[in-house]
Design a protein around this motif. Structure first.
Motif, PDB file in Angstrom:
ATOM      1  N   ARG A 195       0.829  -1.212   0.000  1.00 11.92           N
ATOM      2  CA  ARG A 195       0.000   0.000   0.000  1.00 11.92           C
ATOM      3  C   ARG A 195       0.862   1.260   0.000  1.00 11.92           C
ATOM      4  NH1 ARG A 195      -2.578  -2.823   4.148  1.00 11.92           N
ATOM      5  NH2 ARG A 195      -2.121  -1.172   5.670  1.00 11.92           N
ATOM      6  N   ARG A 196       2.035   1.198   0.648  1.00 15.68           N
ATOM      7  CA  ARG A 196       2.967   2.331   0.642  1.00 15.68           C
ATOM      8  C   ARG A 196       3.503   2.567  -0.765  1.00 15.68           C
ATOM      9  NH1 ARG A 196       6.160   6.388   1.435  1.00 15.68           N
ATOM     10  NH2 ARG A 196       4.230   7.253   0.654  1.00 15.68           N
ATOM     11  N   LEU A 197       3.805   1.487  -1.485  1.00 14.12           N
ATOM     12  CA  LEU A 197       4.229   1.621  -2.881  1.00 14.12           C
ATOM     13  C   LEU A 197       3.113   2.220  -3.731  1.00 14.12           C
ATOM     14  CD1 LEU A 197       6.124  -1.772  -3.339  1.00 14.12           C
ATOM     15  CD2 LEU A 197       7.147   0.510  -3.419  1.00 14.12           C
ATOM     16  N   HIS A 198       1.893   1.800  -3.464  1.00 14.49           N
ATOM     17  CA  HIS A 198       0.749   2.385  -4.186  1.00 14.49           C
ATOM     18  C   HIS A 198       0.673   3.894  -3.944  1.00 14.49           C
ATOM     19  CE1 HIS A 198      -1.646  -1.674  -4.271  1.00 14.49           C
ATOM     20  NE2 HIS A 198      -0.596  -1.679  -5.061  1.00 14.49           N
ATOM     21  N   ASP A 199       1.018   4.315  -2.732  1.00 17.32           N
ATOM     22  CA  ASP A 199       0.918   5.734  -2.374  1.00 17.32           C
ATOM     23  C   ASP A 199       1.868   6.586  -3.195  1.00 17.32           C
ATOM     24  OD1 ASP A 199      -0.304   7.748  -0.707  1.00 17.32           O
ATOM     25  OD2 ASP A 199       1.602   7.903   0.375  1.00 17.32           O
ATOM     26  N   ILE A 200       3.010   6.008  -3.605  1.00 20.82           N
ATOM     27  CA  ILE A 200       3.962   6.774  -4.425  1.00 20.82           C
ATOM     28  C   ILE A 200       3.753   6.493  -5.913  1.00 20.82           C
ATOM     29  CG2 ILE A 200       5.675   6.852  -2.586  1.00 20.82           C
ATOM     30  CD1 ILE A 200       7.251   4.684  -4.026  1.00 20.82           C
ATOM     31  N   GLY A 201       2.693   5.718  -6.223  1.00 18.80           N
ATOM     32  CA  GLY A 201       2.346   5.479  -7.613  1.00 18.80           C
ATOM     33  C   GLY A 201       2.994   4.267  -8.239  1.00 18.80           C
ATOM     34  N   TRP A 202       3.623   3.401  -7.417  1.00 14.54           N
ATOM     35  CA  TRP A 202       4.287   2.211  -7.927  1.00 14.54           C
ATOM     36  C   TRP A 202       3.392   0.993  -7.742  1.00 14.54           C
ATOM     37  CZ3 TRP A 202      10.171   1.618  -8.116  1.00 14.54           C
ATOM     38  CH2 TRP A 202      10.775   2.852  -8.369  1.00 14.54           C
ATOM     39  N   ALA A 203       3.537   0.006  -8.611  1.00 12.61           N
ATOM     40  CA  ALA A 203       2.792  -1.243  -8.482  1.00 12.61           C
ATOM     41  C   ALA A 203       3.295  -2.031  -7.275  1.00 12.61           C
ATOM     42  CB  ALA A 203       2.934  -2.073  -9.756  1.00 12.61           C
ATOM     43  N   GLY A 204       2.406  -2.792  -6.665  1.00 13.02           N
ATOM     44  CA  GLY A 204       2.745  -3.508  -5.458  1.00 13.02           C
ATOM     45  C   GLY A 204       3.803  -4.569  -5.621  1.00 13.02           C
ATOM     46  N   TRP A 205       3.947  -5.145  -6.833  1.00 14.23           N
ATOM     47  CA  TRP A 205       4.922  -6.218  -7.013  1.00 14.23           C
ATOM     48  C   TRP A 205       6.354  -5.738  -6.853  1.00 14.23           C
ATOM     49  CZ3 TRP A 205       8.568  -5.915 -10.851  1.00 14.23           C
ATOM     50  CH2 TRP A 205       8.304  -5.083 -11.933  1.00 14.23           C
ATOM     51  N   PHE A 206       6.579  -4.412  -6.849  1.00 15.50           N
ATOM     52  CA  PHE A 206       7.923  -3.887  -6.614  1.00 15.50           C
ATOM     53  C   PHE A 206       8.417  -4.210  -5.204  1.00 15.50           C
ATOM     54  CE2 PHE A 206       7.203  -1.202 -10.364  1.00 15.50           C
ATOM     55  CZ  PHE A 206       8.449  -1.270 -10.957  1.00 15.50           C
ATOM     56  N   LEU A 220       9.821   7.839   0.451  1.00 16.67           N
ATOM     57  CA  LEU A 220       9.418   8.847  -0.527  1.00 16.67           C
ATOM     58  C   LEU A 220       8.030   9.406  -0.196  1.00 16.67           C
ATOM     59  CD1 LEU A 220      10.521   7.159  -3.891  1.00 16.67           C
ATOM     60  CD2 LEU A 220      11.667   9.025  -2.665  1.00 16.67           C
ATOM     61  N   PRO A 221       7.797  10.684  -0.455  1.00 17.03           N
ATOM     62  CA  PRO A 221       6.473  11.259  -0.201  1.00 17.03           C
ATOM     63  C   PRO A 221       5.429  10.695  -1.146  1.00 17.03           C
ATOM     64  CG  PRO A 221       7.854  12.838  -1.366  1.00 17.03           C
ATOM     65  CD  PRO A 221       8.746  11.684  -0.994  1.00 17.03           C
ATOM     66  N   GLY A 222       4.224  10.519  -0.664  1.00 14.42           N
ATOM     67  CA  GLY A 222       3.143  10.011  -1.497  1.00 14.42           C
ATOM     68  C   GLY A 222       2.592  11.075  -2.421  1.00 14.42           C
ATOM     69  N   LYS A 223       1.865  10.643  -3.421  1.00 15.84           N
ATOM     70  CA  LYS A 223       1.229  11.567  -4.351  1.00 15.84           C
ATOM     71  C   LYS A 223       0.109  12.318  -3.621  1.00 15.84           C
ATOM     72  CE  LYS A 223       3.733   9.971  -7.731  1.00 15.84           C
ATOM     73  NZ  LYS A 223       4.827  10.775  -8.316  1.00 15.84           N
ATOM     74  N   SER A 224       0.064  13.632  -3.796  1.00 10.59           N
ATOM     75  CA  SER A 224      -0.918  14.452  -3.085  1.00 10.59           C
ATOM     76  C   SER A 224      -2.307  14.388  -3.710  1.00 10.59           C
ATOM     77  CB  SER A 224      -0.447  15.910  -3.039  1.00 10.59           C
ATOM     78  OG  SER A 224      -0.245  16.421  -4.357  1.00 10.59           O
ATOM     79  N   ALA A 225      -2.390  13.837  -4.922  1.00  9.19           N
ATOM     80  CA  ALA A 225      -3.680  13.729  -5.611  1.00  9.19           C
ATOM     81  C   ALA A 225      -4.061  12.258  -5.752  1.00  9.19           C
ATOM     82  CB  ALA A 225      -3.599  14.396  -6.981  1.00  9.19           C
ATOM     83  N   ASP A 226      -5.293  12.025  -6.193  1.00 13.93           N
ATOM     84  CA  ASP A 226      -5.732  10.650  -6.460  1.00 13.93           C
ATOM     85  C   ASP A 226      -4.829  10.011  -7.512  1.00 13.93           C
ATOM     86  OD1 ASP A 226      -7.723  11.446  -4.797  1.00 13.93           O
ATOM     87  OD2 ASP A 226      -9.381  10.987  -6.159  1.00 13.93           O
ATOM     88  N   ASN A 227      -4.563   8.728  -7.358  1.00 16.46           N
ATOM     89  CA  ASN A 227      -3.887   7.985  -8.413  1.00 16.46           C
ATOM     90  C   ASN A 227      -4.676   6.709  -8.694  1.00 16.46           C
ATOM     91  OD1 ASN A 227      -3.209   6.121  -6.426  1.00 16.46           O
ATOM     92  ND2 ASN A 227      -1.080   6.788  -6.261  1.00 16.46           N
ATOM     93  N   ARG A 228      -4.149   5.803  -9.485  1.00 12.59           N
ATOM     94  CA  ARG A 228      -4.912   4.619  -9.886  1.00 12.59           C
ATOM     95  C   ARG A 228      -5.185   3.666  -8.733  1.00 12.59           C
ATOM     96  NH1 ARG A 228      -0.877   0.445 -12.112  1.00 12.59           N
ATOM     97  NH2 ARG A 228       1.179   1.270 -11.541  1.00 12.59           N
ATOM     98  N   PHE A 229      -4.551   3.922  -7.563  1.00 18.03           N
ATOM     99  CA  PHE A 229      -4.754   3.055  -6.411  1.00 18.03           C
ATOM    100  C   PHE A 229      -5.713   3.652  -5.376  1.00 18.03           C
ATOM    101  CE2 PHE A 229      -0.439   2.181  -8.036  1.00 18.03           C
ATOM    102  CZ  PHE A 229      -0.611   0.856  -8.403  1.00 18.03           C
ATOM    103  N   GLY A 230      -6.145   4.887  -5.595  1.00 13.22           N
ATOM    104  CA  GLY A 230      -7.099   5.482  -4.671  1.00 13.22           C
ATOM    105  C   GLY A 230      -6.747   6.904  -4.275  1.00 13.22           C
ATOM    106  N   ALA A 231      -7.440   7.392  -3.246  1.00 15.54           N
ATOM    107  CA  ALA A 231      -7.246   8.764  -2.777  1.00 15.54           C
ATOM    108  C   ALA A 231      -6.092   8.843  -1.786  1.00 15.54           C
ATOM    109  CB  ALA A 231      -8.529   9.257  -2.109  1.00 15.54           C
ATOM    110  N   PRO A 232      -5.511  10.034  -1.598  1.00 15.75           N
ATOM    111  CA  PRO A 232      -4.452  10.211  -0.600  1.00 15.75           C
ATOM    112  C   PRO A 232      -4.955   9.842   0.801  1.00 15.75           C
ATOM    113  CG  PRO A 232      -4.621  12.130  -2.018  1.00 15.75           C
ATOM    114  CD  PRO A 232      -5.809  11.275  -2.318  1.00 15.75           C
ATOM    115  N   THR A 233      -4.032   9.471   1.659  1.00 17.25           N
ATOM    116  CA  THR A 233      -4.407   9.047   3.012  1.00 17.25           C
ATOM    117  C   THR A 233      -3.759   9.935   4.060  1.00 17.25           C
ATOM    118  OG1 THR A 233      -2.532   7.517   3.168  1.00 17.25           O
ATOM    119  CG2 THR A 233      -4.575   6.655   2.245  1.00 17.25           C
ATOM    120  N   GLY A 234      -4.271   9.823   5.285  1.00 14.48           N
ATOM    121  CA  GLY A 234      -3.655  10.481   6.422  1.00 14.48           C
ATOM    122  C   GLY A 234      -3.627  11.988   6.355  1.00 14.48           C
ATOM    123  N   THR A 235      -4.783  12.628   6.247  1.00 13.47           N
ATOM    124  CA  THR A 235      -4.821  14.084   6.126  1.00 13.47           C
ATOM    125  C   THR A 235      -5.430  14.775   7.344  1.00 13.47           C
ATOM    126  OG1 THR A 235      -6.945  13.928   4.969  1.00 13.47           O
ATOM    127  CG2 THR A 235      -4.955  13.955   3.616  1.00 13.47           C
TER     128      THR A 235
END
Length: 208
Positions: A119-130, A150-165
């Motif tokens: 899920r942390r990889l998803h937050d930076i926009g990377w696929a989970g298999w990494f 690495l900081p997560g993407k501040s906007a929605d990406n293909r894995f969902g909305a940003p978390t922890g706001t």
């Protein structure tokens, strides 16, 4: 009994989470929207999202889970080293008990550990298999540590909305039933220092 705001099922008053969808009772926002405290975050990752490889996890969610896991490991090692050094329990027995406890703990937390890393990889926009990069000898772990920081993407990406706001204050924790508040930098550094001290004590007791 109250109806779950997410799935509509009836929840017993004694339950904090919906037994059907694991939604936290009485919380007005999705639980992922909060900067959870150490205890709440650990329960969130280890219980509520035990094998959840979907969605995103913030840096705070990942590193608080890791810090709490390391704290548990350190306490187990400290207790075993203490038993070996200051009681009639032999060093071999103490170390053996510690190893057994750590093996059981590691087996129990390997799935939530991988899940929160994915899920942390998803937050930076990377696929989970990494996450498999961590298996590469010598360089895998350092690479994963960098990715996890690495900081997560501040906007929605293909894995969902940003978390922890949303920050959890004492008033919010009391109102909605959180175990603890969003940790401050001081509390986080205190935990890190405590871990270092525990490891130094364990090393000293086992050597002597």
């Amino acid at each position: 009994m109250l109806a779950c705001s997410k799935c509509g099922q009836r929840i017993p008053d004694s339950e904090r989470y919906c037994p059907y969808c694991r939604h936290m009772k009485n919380v007005p926002l999705p639980i992922d929207s909060y900067e959870l405290g150490f205890i709440e975050n650990f329960i969130h990752c280890a219980v509520r999202k035990y094998a959840d490889f979907e969605g995103r996890a913030s840096r705070g969610e990942y590193w608080r889970f890791i810090l709490m896991y390391l704290l548990i490991v350190s306490i187990i090692l400290f207790v075993c080293a203490f038993l070996s050094s200051f009681t009639t329990v032999s060093g071999t027995t103490g170390v053996g008990l510690g190893l057994v406890a750590l093996v059981v703990l590691s087996i129990g937390f390997v799935i939530p550990g991988i899940a929160v890393a994915v899920r942390r990889l998803h937050d930076i926009g990377w696929a989970g298999w990494f996450v498999l990069v961590g298996l590469i000898p010598f360089v895998g772990v350092p690479i994963m540590l960098i990715l996890m920081a690495l900081p997560g993407k501040s906007a929605d990406n293909r894995f969902g909305a940003p978390t922890g706001t949303t920050i959890i204050t004492k008033q919010m924790a009391h109102k909605y039933g959180f175990f603890d508040t969003t940790p401050s930098n001081v509390l986080t550094m205190s935990l890190i220092i405590s871990l270092i001290v525990l490891w130094i004590l364990v090393d000293h007791m086992l050597v002597t």
